[in-house]
Design an enzyme around this catalytic site. Structure first.
Site, PDB file in Angstrom:
ATOM      1  N   ALA A  19       0.796  -1.222   0.000  1.00 38.51           N
ATOM      2  CA  ALA A  19       0.000   0.000   0.000  1.00 38.51           C
ATOM      3  C   ALA A  19       0.834   1.281   0.000  1.00 38.51           C
ATOM      4  CB  ALA A  19      -0.948   0.005   1.195  1.00 38.51           C
ATOM      5  N   ASP A  20       2.157   1.165  -0.107  1.00 39.44           N
ATOM      6  CA  ASP A  20       3.015   2.353  -0.087  1.00 39.44           C
ATOM      7  C   ASP A  20       4.111   2.241  -1.158  1.00 39.44           C
ATOM      8  OD1 ASP A  20       3.900   4.825   0.775  1.00 39.44           O
ATOM      9  OD2 ASP A  20       5.144   4.005   2.386  1.00 39.44           O
ATOM     10  N   PRO A  21       3.703   2.129  -2.436  1.00 39.95           N
ATOM     11  CA  PRO A  21       4.675   1.894  -3.509  1.00 39.95           C
ATOM     12  C   PRO A  21       5.334   3.175  -4.043  1.00 39.95           C
ATOM     13  CG  PRO A  21       2.481   1.856  -4.423  1.00 39.95           C
ATOM     14  CD  PRO A  21       2.314   2.113  -2.939  1.00 39.95           C
TER      15      PRO A  21
END
Length: 231
Positions: A19-21
């Protein structure tokens, strides 16, 4: 394109996504035979149930085709809208809020498209009238439409915004929904589960039961890797 494919595979096939690319969490592999990119720092992840993955596939299709009547049903199934929501109010607001996003181009293009839709042409009269209309729509959403954002959906939104920010640096007109259509098209044509086959039928046939040749062409072109363009 590789990062997008990686995210869509996680989201729509695996059911477990990073969820944090942001760029610091994406590494290019030196040995391309073992993969093109690697993700690091899995401190913010989320999982999805199969029914939610199927519903997101439906939502992408309906959003790409601007079928907001069907998209309301998707949002109800995803727990974003209640079953008794006021559809005559929701559908026009969806069109205004989401159609500019589908066109791509990030926040700047979205703002430009919103101003055009609300008649904010730079004149004093247009600016005041457009701002009043936009404010009224915003108040309608806040006061009359009891929507909720499931925790996993908030993480999807975070990941999408992050990925789009990276992609927009290379392509100022990038839009994830239309760029994702080839991936979704291949999934529709390859997956033989009843839920996906029903989604395929919904794409190809109108409410009257007639085959939509335009949608069939878009779907086949998408499966071949041709990105659909929103008008």
């Amino acid at each position: 394109a590789v990062g997008q494919e990686c995210f869509l595979t996680q989201l729509l096939q695996v059911g477990f996504f990073h969820a944090d690319p942001h760029p610091g969490n994406i590494m290019r592999m030196n040995d391309q035979t073992k993969g093109k990119i690697a993700l690091i720092d899995f401190g913010l992840v989320a999982s999805l149930q199969q029914e939610d993955m199927d519903q997101i596939v439906n939502a992408i299709i309906h959003l790409a085709n601007k079928d907001y009547t069907a998209l309301v049903d998707d949002f109800i199934s995803l727990g974003i809208l209640p079953p008794d929501c006021d559809r005559p109010k929701v559908i026009p607001l969806m069109d205004k809020a989401l159609s500019p996003y589908v066109k791509g181009g990030g926040a700047k293009k979205y703002e430009e498209e919103l101003k055009r839709m609300y008649g904010m042409d730079g004149s004093a009269q247009g600016s005041v009238g457009g701002f009043q209309a936009m404010t009224q729509d915003a108040l309608t959403v806040l006061n009359d439409i009891p929507f909720t954002i499931p925790p996993y959906f908030a993480l999807i939104a975070r990941a999408v915004v992050t990925l789009e920010g990276v992609a927009l640096q290379g392509d100022p007109n990038y839009g994830l929904i239309m760029e994702a259509y080839p991936f979704v098209a291949r999934k529709l044509l390859r997956d033989d589960r009843p839920e996906i086959q029903q989604a395929l039928q919904d794409v190809l046939y109108s409410n009257g039961g007639d085959l939509s040749t335009a949608r069939l062409s878009t779907l086949l072109n998408g499966a071949l890797g041709v990105v659909a363009k929103s008008k």
